[in-house]
Design an enzyme around this catalytic site. Structure first.
Site, PDB file in Angstrom:
ATOM      1  N   GLU A  18      -9.200  12.755  17.527  1.00  0.00           N
ATOM      2  CA  GLU A  18      -8.374  11.508  17.425  1.00  0.00           C
ATOM      3  C   GLU A  18      -7.365  10.585  17.933  1.00  0.00           C
ATOM      4  O   GLU A  18      -6.485  10.001  17.892  1.00  0.00           O
ATOM      5  CB  GLU A  18      -7.625  12.294  16.162  1.00  0.00           C
ATOM      6  CG  GLU A  18      -8.204  12.814  14.907  1.00  0.00           C
ATOM      7  CD  GLU A  18      -7.645  13.700  13.947  1.00  0.00           C
ATOM      8  OE1 GLU A  18      -7.064  12.781  13.602  1.00  0.00           O
ATOM      9  OE2 GLU A  18      -7.351  14.614  13.691  1.00  0.00           O
ATOM     10  N   SER A  32      -8.082  15.398   9.573  1.00  0.00           N
ATOM     11  CA  SER A  32      -8.158  15.105   8.220  1.00  0.00           C
ATOM     12  C   SER A  32      -9.756  14.414   8.260  1.00  0.00           C
ATOM     13  O   SER A  32     -10.366  14.174   7.075  1.00  0.00           O
ATOM     14  CB  SER A  32      -7.697  14.720   6.408  1.00  0.00           C
ATOM     15  OG  SER A  32      -7.009  13.832   6.902  1.00  0.00           O
ATOM     16  N   SER A  82      -2.344   2.895   6.811  1.00  0.00           N
ATOM     17  CA  SER A  82      -2.548   3.936   6.672  1.00  0.00           C
ATOM     18  C   SER A  82      -1.792   4.243   4.665  1.00  0.00           C
ATOM     19  O   SER A  82      -1.048   3.336   4.845  1.00  0.00           O
ATOM     20  CB  SER A  82      -2.182   4.934   7.665  1.00  0.00           C
ATOM     21  OG  SER A  82      -2.590   5.012   8.821  1.00  0.00           O
TER      22      SER A  82
END
EC number: 6.3.2.4
Length: 385
Positions: free
Chosen positions: A29, A217, A353
């Site tokens: 990430e 996730s 986000s």
């Protein structure tokens, strides 16, 4: 002897607190962490804080980077990286592991190390292993430097989906069915591991979700519709983590809720709903960050459902002993119950986000959110608390 007539030293102007924004890192990430850092750097009030951007390259080098958030954006469907932002390809930043000395030092081969000044607080915007999982938090505890977000244990629990679920279950929170395959089991008895997954599928049905147990996730996750796709899904998950978790599909709506720590304790934001993306099998990395699948804020829930998911989000925050912030992800099942999927102790923090969007809808702007997190970290001691 009177000191009235002696010359007085001029008062030294108090400097602004120095915030080190640490981003990038060794996990898969890395790129989205850089994007998050750009948003945080843009939002920090420079009249109140000095800022020191520090990027961690994909091979683990701590690099001094330019304070240029405009270069930290997704371009042509590609995420940025620290290597392109670093001031030098060889120089490194060192944070002394000494609670009596918070001075950050920069050094390059063949040059005299240069002191960059003391750091008052670290804002770590790392996602995934080697940053969000308690490792960086442990280093900062040893250094005696305050930091934004959860501590060592909470960060580790929030990163490991198996132990997260175990903690939630012990506190009475409902989780979906899951199965864990540890590295040793896969290495020693792949046939036995496959049998366990087949039995699990026989009990709970297809599809299954195969995930890295200790990744974010959105990374390395495969929706598996039948036994034929299982080995490929396991291989993809193990590219990110040798320990994998297999989850049964939970039928229901995806609901998220933000938690933020205030002076009187944690509070929950208005929740959001993540509708099924039109062009993706589920809400994966590309749907979330590249194609920017929009969430619905606030989620179209009844007042009772909103109050319930807010209560459960705060309960999850408390169960894992979190600090600062958390995004809690739930399924609202067809029978009207909320099942918690996971928490993120450093959720995606880009302008698109869901965490900042939920707080924006709750009356806390992005800049206010960043400021509150920094102030909370400055007010909180390191060590046992």
């Amino acid at each position: 002897m009177s000191t009235e007539n002696l010359p007085q030293s001029p008062e030294q102007p108090s400097r602004k607190p120095r915030v080190a924004v640490v981003f990038g890192g060794r996990s898969s990430e890395h790129g989205i962490s850089v994007v998050t850092a750009g948003a945080v750097l843009r939002a920090i009030d420079r009249t109140r804080y000095e800022v020191l951007p520090i990027g961690i390259t994909q091979d683990g080098r701590w690099a001094l980077t330019a304070d240029e958030p405009e270069r930290m954006a997704i371009t042509d469907r590609r995420t940025p990286n620290v290597e392109d932002l670093a001031d030098s390809g060889e120089g490194g930043v060192v944070l002394p592991v000494d609670p009596a000395n918070r001075e950050v030092v920069y050094s390059e081969p063949g040059s005299v190390p240069k002191a960059l000044g003391e750091v008052d607080v670290v804002f770590p915007v790392l996602h995934g292993p080697y940053g969000e999982d308690g490792t960086l938090q442990g280093l900062l505890e040893l250094s005696g430097v305050p930091y934004v977000g959860s501590g060592v244990l909470s960060s580790a629990v929030g990163q490991d989906k198996e132990y997260m679920k175990r903690v939630f279950t012990s506190f009475g929170l409902r989780v979906g069915p899951y199965l864990v395959i540890r590295p040793r089991e896969w290495q020693q008895d792949q046939a036995g591991a496959r049998r366990r997954i087949a039995e699990f599928a026989g009990e709970h049905g297809w599809p299954l979700f195969v995930k890295p147990a200790r990744a974010g996730s959105s990374i390395g996750i495969t929706k598996v519709e039948s036994f034929e796709g299982l080995d490929e899904a396991i291989a993809e998950a193990q590219r990110h983590d040798p320990k994998i978790i297999v989850e049964a599909a939970v039928r229901g709506r995806e609901i998220e809720c933000g938690v933020l720590e205030f002076e009187d304790g944690p509070r929950a934001s208005v929740p959001a709903e993540i509708p099924p993306p039109d062009t993706h099998a589920y809400y994966d990395f590309e749907a979330k960050y590249i194609d920017s699948t929009p969430g619905i804020v606030p989620a179209p829930l009844t007042d009772e459902q909103t109050a319930e998911v807010q209560k459960l989000a705060v309960a999850a925050f408390e169960a894992a002993s979190c600090e600062g912030l958390v995004r809690a992800d739930f399924f609202l099942t067809e029978d009207g119950d909320f099942v918690i999927n996971e928490i993120n102790t450093m959720p995606g923090f880009t302008p698109i986000s869901m965490y900042p969007q939920m707080w924006q809808a709750s009356g806390v702007t992005y800049a206010e959110l960043v400021d509150r997190l920094i102030q909370a970290a400055l007010d909180r001691p390191t060590g046992l608390r």
